[in-house]
Scaffold this active site. Structure first.
Site, PDB file in Angstrom:
ATOM      1  N   ARG A 209       1.693  -2.471  -2.795  1.00  0.00           N
ATOM      2  CA  ARG A 209       0.501  -2.708  -1.976  1.00  0.00           C
ATOM      3  C   ARG A 209      -0.588  -1.696  -2.322  1.00  0.00           C
ATOM      4  O   ARG A 209      -1.778  -2.039  -2.336  1.00  0.00           O
ATOM      5  CB  ARG A 209       0.849  -2.627  -0.485  1.00  0.00           C
ATOM      6  CG  ARG A 209       1.705  -3.785   0.010  1.00  0.00           C
ATOM      7  CD  ARG A 209       1.892  -3.717   1.512  1.00  0.00           C
ATOM      8  NE  ARG A 209       0.656  -3.859   2.228  1.00  0.00           N
ATOM      9  CZ  ARG A 209       0.421  -3.360   3.447  1.00  0.00           C
ATOM     10  NH1 ARG A 209       1.365  -2.664   4.071  1.00  0.00           N
ATOM     11  NH2 ARG A 209      -0.741  -3.549   4.039  1.00  0.00           N
TER      12      ARG A 209
ATOM     13  N   CYS B 256      -2.493   4.687   5.895  1.00  0.00           N
ATOM     14  CA  CYS B 256      -1.534   3.653   5.500  1.00  0.00           C
ATOM     15  C   CYS B 256      -2.238   2.317   5.652  1.00  0.00           C
ATOM     16  O   CYS B 256      -3.426   2.212   5.362  1.00  0.00           O
ATOM     17  CB  CYS B 256      -0.265   3.749   6.363  1.00  0.00           C
ATOM     18  SG  CYS B 256      -0.574   3.649   8.148  1.00  0.00           S
TER      19      CYS B 256
END
Length: 284
Positions: free
Chosen positions: A183, A240
Site C-alpha cells: 500500500r 498510516c
C-alpha cells in the site's frame, strides 16, 4: 503503574481489581460490526467494549466541511465522557486489548495519553496470549460506577496536515508510514481512493514491531530497527491510513525508550482528500 505493555500473566493477577479497567478494542476495517460481535461472543472478564468508529474516532468532516480522514481524533470532552462511562478515574489503571497484535488497542493507549492519562497499557499478545494461559472469557457486560476522568496536558504531540505539507519543503521532520509495503508503494489499495504515500515518507509496517507469536519485540531490537529510520524520535511524524496503526508504531517507540514522536491523525486518508496534495508511488 503500567505505561506501555502488560503481559497476560501480569494481567491475570489483577483482572478483578476494581481500580483496573480492561477495554476490548477489537475491530475490523471491513466488517464494522465484528468487534462488538466478538465482544458479545466472549471477552476478558470485566472488560468493557470501545468501538473504534464511534468512541475512539470523531467526525469525519470539520466545521469547514473539509475531510479529516477515516478515523479523525474525537473531541476530547466527548472521548473523556465515554471513558468515564467505562468507570475510568484519574487513578485507574487501564488495559487495552484486541485480537490483532495491538493494532487497535494501541489507538486507545495513545488517546488516553493524549488526554493526559499515563496509567494505560496494551495487553502484549492480546486475546491469543490470554487464552494461551488457559484464562477464561466472559459474556457478561460489567456494570461499573461512572468514573471521573479529567483532561490534562497531553503526553503525546500531534501535527496538522498543514505542518506535514510545510515539511515537504523544509524536510526537518521524518514522516514514517505504518501501512503495509504494497500500500505504501501504491499497490493493492482497497481502502482509500488513491494509492501511494506522502512524498519523502519512509515505511515501517506496524506488524514489523511484533514477534511471530504476536507479542512485541524487545526494547533493544525495536530501538535498533527504528534507529535505522530516524536519529531523533522527536523529529518523527508517524502516520498510516487513518491514524490508527500509526499508534502501534508510537507504542513501539515508547517500548524502545524512544519517546517524543508526533502523530499525524488524519494520515493518508486525509492527505488524499484534497487532490492538490502531492502523491508519491514506489519504494521511495
Amino acid at each position: 503503574m503500567f505505561k506501555t505493555l502488560i503481559s497476560a500473566s501480569e494481567l491475570a493477577t489483577r483482572i478483578d481489581d476494581p481500580k483496573w479497567v480492561v477495554v476490548d478494542c477489537r475491530h475490523d476495517l471491513v466488517n464494522l460490526a465484528a468487534g462488538r460481535e466478538g465482544y458479545a461472543a466472549g471477552h476478558l472478564p470485566n472488560a468493557v467494549f470501545a468501538d473504534i468508529e464511534t468512541v475512539l474516532s470523531g467526525a469525519k468532516h470539520g466545521p469547514d466541511g473539509a475531510f479529516r480522514g477515516r478515523h479523525p481524533l474525537p473531541e476530547k470532552e466527548a472521548l473523556a465522557e465515554a471513558l468515564r462511562a467505562f468507570g475510568i478515574d484519574d487513578d485507574t489503571q487501564v488495559v487495552a486489548y484486541d485480537a490483532h497484535g495491538g493494532m487497535f488497542a494501541a489507538r486507545l493507549w495513545w488517546l488516553l495519553r493524549w488526554l493526559g492519562h499515563e496509567a494505560v497499557a496494551v495487553l502484549d499478545g492480546g486475546m491469543t496470549a490470554w487464552q494461551a494461559l488457559g484464562q477464561p472469557l466472559s459474556t457478561e457486560t460489567p456494570a461499573r460506577p461512572r468514573g471521573s476522568l479529567g483532561i490534562r496536558a497531553p503526553f503525546v504531540p500531534t501535527v496538522t496536515v498543514r505542518e506535514v505539507m510545510d515539511n515537504l519543503e523544509s524536510g526537518q521532520r521524518i514522516v514514517i508510514d505504518a501501512r503495509a509495503a504494497d500500500r505504501f508503494r501504491g499497490e493493492n489499495e482497497t481502502i482509500d481512493p488513491v494509492g501511494g504515500h506522502i512524498p519523502g515518507a519512509k515505511n515501517r509496517f506496524f506488524k514489523d514491531n511484533l514477534q511471530s507469536d504476536g507479542r512485541f519485540k524487545d526494547a533493544g531490537q525495536l530501538r535498533a530497527e527504528f534507529g535505522a529510520l530516524v536519529d531523533d524520535p522527536q523529529r518523527a511524524i508517524m502516520q498510516c491510513g487513518s491514524g490508527v496503526t500509526a499508534c502501534h508504531n508510537l507504542l513501539a517507540l515508547e517500548v524502545a525508550g524512544m519517546p517524543g514522536a508526533s502523530l499525524y491523525p488524519g494520515s493518508w486518508s486525509e492527505w488524499v482528500g484534497d487532490s492538490s496534495r502531492p502523491v508519491a508511488k514506489g519504494a521511495d
